[in-house]
Scaffold this motif. Sequence first.
Motif, PDB file in Angstrom:
ATOM      1  N   UNK A   1      -5.816  -0.142  -3.748  1.00  0.00           N
ATOM      2  CA  UNK A   1      -4.791   0.741  -4.330  1.00  0.00           C
ATOM      3  C   UNK A   1      -4.181   1.619  -3.251  1.00  0.00           C
ATOM      4  N   UNK A   2      -3.409   1.017  -2.317  1.00  0.00           N
ATOM      5  CA  UNK A   2      -2.854   1.785  -1.193  1.00  0.00           C
ATOM      6  C   UNK A   2      -1.719   2.708  -1.628  1.00  0.00           C
ATOM      7  N   UNK A   3      -1.730   3.924  -1.083  1.00  0.00           N
ATOM      8  CA  UNK A   3      -0.722   4.923  -1.417  1.00  0.00           C
ATOM      9  C   UNK A   3      -0.227   5.594  -0.135  1.00  0.00           C
TER      10      UNK A   3
ATOM     11  N   UNK B   1      -1.449  14.447  -6.284  1.00  0.00           N
ATOM     12  CA  UNK B   1      -1.079  13.700  -7.498  1.00  0.00           C
ATOM     13  C   UNK B   1      -0.449  12.357  -7.118  1.00  0.00           C
ATOM     14  N   UNK B   2       0.435  12.354  -6.123  1.00  0.00           N
ATOM     15  CA  UNK B   2       1.057  11.107  -5.683  1.00  0.00           C
ATOM     16  C   UNK B   2       0.097  10.237  -4.876  1.00  0.00           C
ATOM     17  N   UNK B   3      -0.856  10.864  -4.214  1.00  0.00           N
ATOM     18  CA  UNK B   3      -1.828  10.111  -3.416  1.00  0.00           C
ATOM     19  C   UNK B   3      -2.855   9.393  -4.282  1.00  0.00           C
ATOM     20  N   UNK B   4      -2.939   9.776  -5.548  1.00  0.00           N
ATOM     21  CA  UNK B   4      -3.955   9.204  -6.436  1.00  0.00           C
ATOM     22  C   UNK B   4      -3.328   8.538  -7.667  1.00  0.00           C
ATOM     23  N   UNK B   5      -2.085   8.094  -7.539  1.00  0.00           N
ATOM     24  CA  UNK B   5      -1.423   7.409  -8.642  1.00  0.00           C
ATOM     25  C   UNK B   5      -2.180   6.148  -9.045  1.00  0.00           C
TER      26      UNK B   5
ATOM     27  N   UNK C   1       5.823  -5.254  -3.522  1.00  0.00           N
ATOM     28  CA  UNK C   1       5.225  -6.550  -3.889  1.00  0.00           C
ATOM     29  C   UNK C   1       3.756  -6.608  -3.502  1.00  0.00           C
ATOM     30  N   UNK C   2       3.339  -5.750  -2.573  1.00  0.00           N
ATOM     31  CA  UNK C   2       1.947  -5.712  -2.130  1.00  0.00           C
ATOM     32  C   UNK C   2       1.137  -4.633  -2.843  1.00  0.00           C
ATOM     33  N   UNK C   3       1.767  -3.951  -3.794  1.00  0.00           N
ATOM     34  CA  UNK C   3       1.058  -2.920  -4.537  1.00  0.00           C
ATOM     35  C   UNK C   3       0.955  -1.591  -3.826  1.00  0.00           C
ATOM     36  N   UNK C   4       1.705  -1.421  -2.738  1.00  0.00           N
ATOM     37  CA  UNK C   4       1.694  -0.151  -2.009  1.00  0.00           C
ATOM     38  C   UNK C   4       2.736   0.773  -2.636  1.00  0.00           C
ATOM     39  N   UNK C   5       2.301   1.899  -3.160  1.00  0.00           N
ATOM     40  CA  UNK C   5       3.219   2.866  -3.754  1.00  0.00           C
ATOM     41  C   UNK C   5       3.587   3.905  -2.698  1.00  0.00           C
TER      42      UNK C   5
END
Length: 256
Positions: A147-149, A234-238, A199-203
Motif C-alpha cells: 500500500x505505497x503512499x 491522513x493522506x499517508x495512511x489512506x 495503475x501500480x496502486x501508488x496513491x
Amino acid sequence: MSEQKPHQRVALITGANKGIGRASAELLATLGMTVLIGARDPQHGEEAVATIRAASGDAHTVHLDVTVPSTIQAAAEQIETNFGHLDVLINNAGITGTPARVSPMDATDQIPSTVDLAMVRKVFETNVFGVIAVTNAMLPLLRRSPAPRIVNVSSHAASLTLTSDPDGPFAALLPSAAYSPSKSALNALTVQYANELRKDGVLVNAIAPGYVDTDSNNHTGYLSPAQAAAVVVRLATLDANGPTAGFSSEDGPLPW
C-alpha cells in the motif's frame, strides 16, 4: 511451516528533524510505523529519533539532503539494506527562500520584477527538483509495498485560483516569484506522478497544511506542527480506495 512475519510499515519523511516533518514522524510512530528521519544534519536527526524512541516509537536517522544526489542515493541504499521496502514517502523538506526572520506576508525579496534569480533557482532546487530526485530514488522501494503512499507537502499559496483573486483571502500576500510558483510546480508534479503510478496502486497527493508555527515563518503561524501533521498523516495512511492526484487541506479539496 514457519509463521510469516507481519509486514512492518516503514515511512521516510524528508526534513523531519523539526516542524511539520518531525510532528508527522512522531504521529506515524504512534500508529506503529517505523519512521525514518530524513535530515541534512544527522545530529539534529538523532535528537528527533531520541524523542520518538523515548515515547516507545521505532525511529532511525537517515542522512538526507534533497539537493545533494549522493545523500539521496545513500539513503535509498540504507533503506534497501535495513528494511528492503518503503511504504510511505512524505516529501516535506522545503524552503521559502526568504530569511526565516521575515514573515511571508512581508517577503519583498520575492516580488517578480526585482527578484534575485539565484534565489529562485535555490527554492526550486529544494521544493521541486529535490522532490523529483527523492521520489525517483525511492520508487523501487515503494513498489515493494502492498500500500505505497506519497505525500507532497504543498501550500495554499500554490493555488492559482486562490492567489489570483484580488478580493480573496490571500489578497494581502505580496507577489512571489519563488515560493508560490515552486509549490504550484509541486502540485503539477503530484498530478503527473499520480497519473503514472495509479495503475501500480501508488496513491500520490499534495497537502496544504495551513499556516503553521515553524522556523520558516519566524513562528508567526497559528497552527501547531501537530495539527499540520494530522492532515499529512491522513493522506499517508489512506486505504486502497483513497484519492490520488489530489490537492487538499484539513477542510477538504482545494482549487488548483
